[in-house]
Design a protein around this motif. Sequence first.
Motif, PDB file in Angstrom:
ATOM      1  N   ASP A  80       0.840  -1.203   0.000  1.00 39.01           N
ATOM      2  CA  ASP A  80       0.000   0.000   0.000  1.00 39.01           C
ATOM      3  C   ASP A  80       0.873   1.251   0.000  1.00 39.01           C
ATOM      4  N   LYS A  81       1.858   1.273   0.878  1.00 39.78           N
ATOM      5  CA  LYS A  81       2.735   2.440   1.033  1.00 39.78           C
ATOM      6  C   LYS A  81       3.507   2.741  -0.242  1.00 39.78           C
ATOM      7  N   HIS A  82       4.013   1.716  -0.889  1.00 40.07           N
ATOM      8  CA  HIS A  82       4.876   1.900  -2.053  1.00 40.07           C
ATOM      9  C   HIS A  82       4.106   1.816  -3.374  1.00 40.07           C
ATOM     10  N   HIS A  83       2.783   1.767  -3.290  1.00 34.60           N
ATOM     11  CA  HIS A  83       1.915   1.754  -4.471  1.00 34.60           C
ATOM     12  C   HIS A  83       2.259   0.588  -5.398  1.00 34.60           C
ATOM     13  N   MET A  84       2.302  -0.604  -4.800  1.00 37.75           N
ATOM     14  CA  MET A  84       2.594  -1.818  -5.540  1.00 37.75           C
ATOM     15  C   MET A  84       1.415  -2.786  -5.417  1.00 37.75           C
ATOM     16  N   LYS A  85       1.313  -3.697  -6.357  1.00 37.34           N
ATOM     17  CA  LYS A  85       0.282  -4.727  -6.312  1.00 37.34           C
ATOM     18  C   LYS A  85       0.805  -5.928  -5.528  1.00 37.34           C
ATOM     19  N   PHE A  86      -0.098  -6.575  -4.797  1.00 32.81           N
ATOM     20  CA  PHE A  86       0.252  -7.753  -4.005  1.00 32.81           C
ATOM     21  C   PHE A  86      -0.631  -8.922  -4.434  1.00 32.81           C
ATOM     22  N   TYR A  87       0.005 -10.048  -4.741  1.00 31.60           N
ATOM     23  CA  TYR A  87      -0.718 -11.287  -5.027  1.00 31.60           C
ATOM     24  C   TYR A  87      -0.506 -12.236  -3.851  1.00 31.60           C
ATOM     25  N   PHE A  88      -1.598 -12.767  -3.339  1.00 33.18           N
ATOM     26  CA  PHE A  88      -1.516 -13.697  -2.208  1.00 33.18           C
ATOM     27  C   PHE A  88      -1.260 -15.114  -2.689  1.00 33.18           C
ATOM     28  N   GLY A  89      -0.216 -15.751  -2.158  1.00 25.09           N
ATOM     29  CA  GLY A  89       0.107 -17.131  -2.492  1.00 25.09           C
ATOM     30  C   GLY A  89      -0.568 -18.110  -1.555  1.00 25.09           C
ATOM     31  N   LEU A  90      -1.161 -19.149  -2.100  1.00 23.58           N
ATOM     32  CA  LEU A  90      -1.930 -20.107  -1.305  1.00 23.58           C
ATOM     33  C   LEU A  90      -1.034 -20.975  -0.427  1.00 23.58           C
ATOM     34  N   TYR A  91      -1.645 -21.920   0.264  1.00 21.27           N
ATOM     35  CA  TYR A  91      -0.958 -22.802   1.207  1.00 21.27           C
ATOM     36  C   TYR A  91      -0.480 -24.070   0.506  1.00 21.27           C
ATOM     37  N   ASP A  92       0.747 -24.462   0.791  1.00 23.17           N
ATOM     38  CA  ASP A  92       1.310 -25.709   0.269  1.00 23.17           C
ATOM     39  C   ASP A  92       1.464 -26.669   1.445  1.00 23.17           C
ATOM     40  N   SER A  93       0.661 -27.697   1.461  1.00 23.15           N
ATOM     41  CA  SER A  93       0.682 -28.639   2.580  1.00 23.15           C
ATOM     42  C   SER A  93       1.986 -29.424   2.654  1.00 23.15           C
ATOM     43  N   GLY A  94       2.660 -29.539   1.508  1.00 20.73           N
ATOM     44  CA  GLY A  94       3.875 -30.331   1.478  1.00 20.73           C
ATOM     45  C   GLY A  94       3.633 -31.820   1.621  1.00 20.73           C
ATOM     46  N   LYS A  95       2.347 -32.211   1.528  1.00 16.01           N
ATOM     47  CA  LYS A  95       2.063 -33.647   1.670  1.00 16.01           C
ATOM     48  C   LYS A  95       0.877 -34.098   0.825  1.00 16.01           C
ATOM     49  N   TYR A  96      -0.260 -33.432   0.921  1.00 15.18           N
ATOM     50  CA  TYR A  96      -1.474 -33.968   0.299  1.00 15.18           C
ATOM     51  C   TYR A  96      -1.314 -34.147  -1.211  1.00 15.18           C
ATOM     52  N   TRP A  97      -1.039 -33.039  -1.888  1.00 15.86           N
ATOM     53  CA  TRP A  97      -0.988 -33.154  -3.348  1.00 15.86           C
ATOM     54  C   TRP A  97       0.264 -33.878  -3.802  1.00 15.86           C
ATOM     55  N   TRP A  98       1.319 -33.845  -2.988  1.00 14.47           N
ATOM     56  CA  TRP A  98       2.509 -34.627  -3.312  1.00 14.47           C
ATOM     57  C   TRP A  98       2.220 -36.128  -3.266  1.00 14.47           C
ATOM     58  N   ASN A  99       1.284 -36.512  -2.402  1.00 17.78           N
ATOM     59  CA  ASN A  99       0.929 -37.922  -2.246  1.00 17.78           C
ATOM     60  C   ASN A  99      -0.261 -38.329  -3.102  1.00 17.78           C
ATOM     61  N   GLY A 100      -0.703 -37.435  -3.970  1.00 11.83           N
ATOM     62  CA  GLY A 100      -1.794 -37.757  -4.876  1.00 11.83           C
ATOM     63  C   GLY A 100      -3.174 -37.412  -4.375  1.00 11.83           C
ATOM     64  N   ASP A 101      -3.270 -36.828  -3.165  1.00 17.50           N
ATOM     65  CA  ASP A 101      -4.575 -36.451  -2.608  1.00 17.50           C
ATOM     66  C   ASP A 101      -4.870 -34.999  -2.971  1.00 17.50           C
ATOM     67  N   PHE A 102      -5.138 -34.789  -4.250  1.00 13.74           N
ATOM     68  CA  PHE A 102      -5.358 -33.434  -4.748  1.00 13.74           C
ATOM     69  C   PHE A 102      -6.581 -32.785  -4.105  1.00 13.74           C
ATOM     70  N   GLN A 103      -7.619 -33.579  -3.859  1.00 16.76           N
ATOM     71  CA  GLN A 103      -8.845 -33.004  -3.308  1.00 16.76           C
ATOM     72  C   GLN A 103      -8.624 -32.420  -1.922  1.00 16.76           C
ATOM     73  N   LYS A 104      -7.822 -33.092  -1.103  1.00 12.50           N
ATOM     74  CA  LYS A 104      -7.529 -32.580   0.238  1.00 12.50           C
ATOM     75  C   LYS A 104      -6.774 -31.259   0.156  1.00 12.50           C
ATOM     76  N   GLU A 105      -5.854 -31.169  -0.809  1.00 14.61           N
ATOM     77  CA  GLU A 105      -5.119 -29.916  -1.005  1.00 14.61           C
ATOM     78  C   GLU A 105      -6.069 -28.792  -1.418  1.00 14.61           C
ATOM     79  N   VAL A 106      -7.018 -29.118  -2.268  1.00 13.92           N
ATOM     80  CA  VAL A 106      -8.016 -28.132  -2.683  1.00 13.92           C
ATOM     81  C   VAL A 106      -8.886 -27.727  -1.507  1.00 13.92           C
TER      82      VAL A 106
END
Length: 310
Positions: A80-106
Amino acid sequence: MKITGTFLDEISHDIPHQNWGRAEWDADFSHMKAIGIDTVFLIRSGFQRWLTYPSKVLMKEEYCYEPPVDLVKMFLELADKHHMKFYFGLYDSGKYWWNGDFQKEVDINLKVIDEVWKTYGHHKSFQGWYLTQEVSRRTGKVIDLYAKLGKHCKDISGGLPTLISPWIDGKKAVMAASGSLSKEDAVSLKQHEAEWSEIFDGIKGVVDACAFQDGHIEFYELPDFFEVNKKIADKYGIQCWTNAESFDRDMPIKFFPIKFEKLRMKLEAARKAGYDKAITFEFSHFMSPQSAYLQAGHLYNRYKEYIKTL
């Protein structure tokens, strides 16, 4: 081609943490602004149990640790102060989608998206979303994952743009923990085009931009892969960006700031291919004058000299 965006990596699970406070981050945003960076992308809001903000969802459901500082709030205030855009990065479980459980990651990320928009969506600088799950191939249910998360991000925020930053499964696509610098079983240009055409077809309309990481292929391969990336992105109405990695994948020690000649070569390849935007991973460690790496300040100076010629 100028770099106009950078990731922010404060989870730092595979690069050293710099232990900065607000003053150091404020100064870094000034350094970014001075070379034309207008957008910052939180690469991930959490990884496994480590968080950048005190998420009630993640502390309850994933037993994550409560962080001592709300970095998301701080980054948004500085943007806000520096007049820049910010994109929020989602959460990486480090396990669910790596183990094939894509739905849990979603499922867990849908709750994170709701929580974050309710808490921080009022900030003027909150201008987009980064889908942090990185892939290189049409793996498992990755199309569904991107499509569901991208749609929910856009639905809840009134259509704010979404970004992905995959890597190319090239000769230098080796695990960071590996002692090797290259591999033999690299993807062919034809197979890369086929798989990403299918992915783009499945996510068009809910993912707005794709910034392929540029460090996993050999330098002589850049023109061909960049031409294909731009062609298929245009076909499916997705902006084609480059993630110009500012660290060197050719060094046996991982990871140090890149040799400027290499960064320039990659940026020039993106320019010639007609890419829409260049961002980097990432300014604060590998290009900042106040980085823990002395070489980063020199890279900053060489880059400043370069952009004066454009």
